[in-house]
Design a protein around this motif. Structure first.
Motif, mmCIF file in Angstrom:
data_model
loop_
_atom_site.group_PDB
_atom_site.id
_atom_site.type_symbol
_atom_site.label_atom_id
_atom_site.label_comp_id
_atom_site.label_asym_id
_atom_site.label_seq_id
_atom_site.Cartn_x
_atom_site.Cartn_y
_atom_site.Cartn_z
ATOM 1 N N VAL A 173 0.730 -1.212 -0.144
ATOM 2 C CA VAL A 173 -0.541 0.014 -0.070
ATOM 3 C C VAL A 173 1.244 0.729 0.359
ATOM 4 O O VAL A 173 0.788 1.993 0.080
ATOM 5 N N SER A 174 1.753 1.292 0.856
ATOM 6 C CA SER A 174 2.739 2.077 0.694
ATOM 7 C C SER A 174 3.291 2.958 -0.306
ATOM 8 O O SER A 174 3.793 3.745 -0.940
ATOM 9 N N LEU A 175 3.518 1.599 -1.496
ATOM 10 C CA LEU A 175 4.276 2.001 -3.065
ATOM 11 C C LEU A 175 2.714 2.644 -3.724
ATOM 12 O O LEU A 175 3.281 2.981 -5.169
ATOM 13 N N HIS A 176 2.161 2.511 -3.109
ATOM 14 C CA HIS A 176 0.712 3.421 -3.932
ATOM 15 C C HIS A 176 0.544 4.465 -4.225
ATOM 16 O O HIS A 176 1.146 5.506 -3.172
ATOM 17 N N PRO A 177 0.173 5.292 -5.286
ATOM 18 C CA PRO A 177 0.711 6.633 -5.675
ATOM 19 C C PRO A 177 -0.404 7.962 -5.584
ATOM 20 O O PRO A 177 0.815 8.764 -4.465
ATOM 21 N N GLU A 178 -1.162 6.772 -4.210
ATOM 22 C CA GLU A 178 -2.131 8.391 -3.432
ATOM 23 C C GLU A 178 -1.280 7.551 -2.001
ATOM 24 O O GLU A 178 -1.720 8.844 -0.929
#
Length: 402
Positions: A173-178
């Protein structure tokens, strides 16, 4: 919205602190009662460390020195304590050196992040890898648990696996753009607290289950094993013998009943500690004397020892008894730097069927005959009259060896 979220996080922090204190206190109180369980003391310390870590971090993520360094060190120490407690509980030796090196390594990384702040995804990934590493190390030990401790260990291993999967998901999730959005960051923070509370509770449940299994196992062992010699006691011997005889009811079985000659005189001269040393030495002598692999050896009572040799002919039984008698005669025990010479009388009984008590009674009669006719000798009797001639021949052959 921000105020509500802050209040929610603050409330979760207070709840987590209360849960941590309650669990740490309960384990500490248990450790006062169950003082002999070393792992319990270590786990109690681990839960206190986790509680202090949460307190040190202030239940926020403001990146302060207190939060980043002291809190991280306390969490790492808690993980190391849990790992070492698991290793101790399961009987796998583990020194502090390995966990200490891991703690130092991650501490250096944390200090590096303080000097050269990384991106949020990188910091989250390193934090997740650290947690996954500790989880994997503990799962490795838990999966090697002995059968009698398997259920509790598997449950605890499952908790650590779930914890590792949580951090894998958090890292993705931490790699998500948002990721930089306040809403997502708030959601991650809230999920961390909720999962931390749940995981702490589940870990305490897993460790409690492991302790319960250990207690039950130790009680069963204590009920079946003689505390001085480590051999089966009389009750356990009779229980273990029944299925063995039933499965081989058509074969001839042998019971060898040993009695240490003049044992009271040994206690009178050397004291009970010296007598205990003789009993322990006698046990080692029998174990190392070439008894059959399937034989059941027990301390039958006082200075009497019983050996059940399934599927053993009369000739072999008497030869074995004479061999062990001679080995005891030439193998003194040692106590207080001096040798203690002693001998043993042996009664041998052979017969077919499933009646272990009948064989024991016959062996006891043979033992009485050996003691009455001079001690330090082997006498044999049979429960099956048709085997009488063979036993008499074997007894004569054994006597010729002395």
């Amino acid at each position: 919205m921000d105020g509500v979220t802050g209040l929610d996080v603050h409330t979760l922090g207070i709840i987590g602190l209360a849960v941590g204190i309650a669990i740490a206190l309960s384990f500490s109180l248990m450790s006062l009662v169950l003082r002999g369980m070393a792992a319990l003391h270590v786990w109690a310390a681990a839960f206190w460390l986790l509680t202090f870590a949460g307190l040190a971090q202030g239940y926020d993520e403001n990146g302060s020195f207190l939060s980043a360094i002291i809190g991280s060190v306390l969490i790492a120490l808690a993980n190391a304590a849990m790992l070492i407690g698991i290793a101790m509980h399961l009987g796998h030796p583990l020194r502090w050196r390995g966990p200490a090196l891991v703690i130092v390594l991650f501490l250096l990384i944390q200090v590096g992040f303080m000097v050269w702040p990384p991106s949020q995804p990188l910091e989250s990934a390193v934090f997740g890898l650290k947690s996954i590493f500790w989880d994997g190390w503990m799962v490795f030990f838990l999966l090697r648990a002995p059968r009698e401790l398997k259920a509790g260990s598997l449950f605890t291993a499952l908790v650590f696996v779930i914890d590792a999967l949580f951090y894998v998901a958090r890292g993705l999730v931490s790699l998500h753009p948002e990721m930089e959005s306040p809403e997502l960051a708030s959601l991650l923070t809230t999920s961390n607290y909720l999962f931390g509370i749940l995981c702490t509770f589940l870990l305490s449940t897993g460790f409690t289950l492991m302790l319960s299994q250990r207690l039950v196992h130790d009680l069963r062992v204590a009920a079946n094993v003689d505390g001085l010699t480590g051999l089966l006691n009389r009750t356990a011997l009779l229980k273990a013998a029944a299925p063995v005889l039933q499965a081989n009811r058509e074969h001839t079985h042998a019971v060898l009943l040993f009695d240490l000659d003049h044992f009271k005189a040994i206690n009178d001269r050397w004291g009970h500690a010296g007598g205990d040393a003789v009993l322990q030495h006698f046990t080692r002598t029998l174990r190392e004397g070439g008894i059959p692999a399937r034989a059941l050896l027990s301390r039958y009572g006082g200075e009497e020892f019983l050996l059940l040799a399934p599927c053993t002919s009369a000739n072999v039984a008497v030869t074995l008894a004479e061999s062990l008698r001679a080995l005891v005669e030439r193998s003194p025990a040692h106590y207080a730097g001096e040798p203690i010479m002693f001998t043993t009388s042996v009664g041998v009984a052979t017969g077919t069927g499933t009646h272990i008590q009948r064989l024991i009674d016959t062996a006891d009669a043979a033992l009485y005959q050996a003691k009455r006719t001079g001690r330090d000798r082997v006498e044999a009797m049979v429960s099956d009259p048709s085997a009488g001639d063979r036993v008499n021949e074997a007894t004569s052959a054994a006597s010729a060896l002395t």
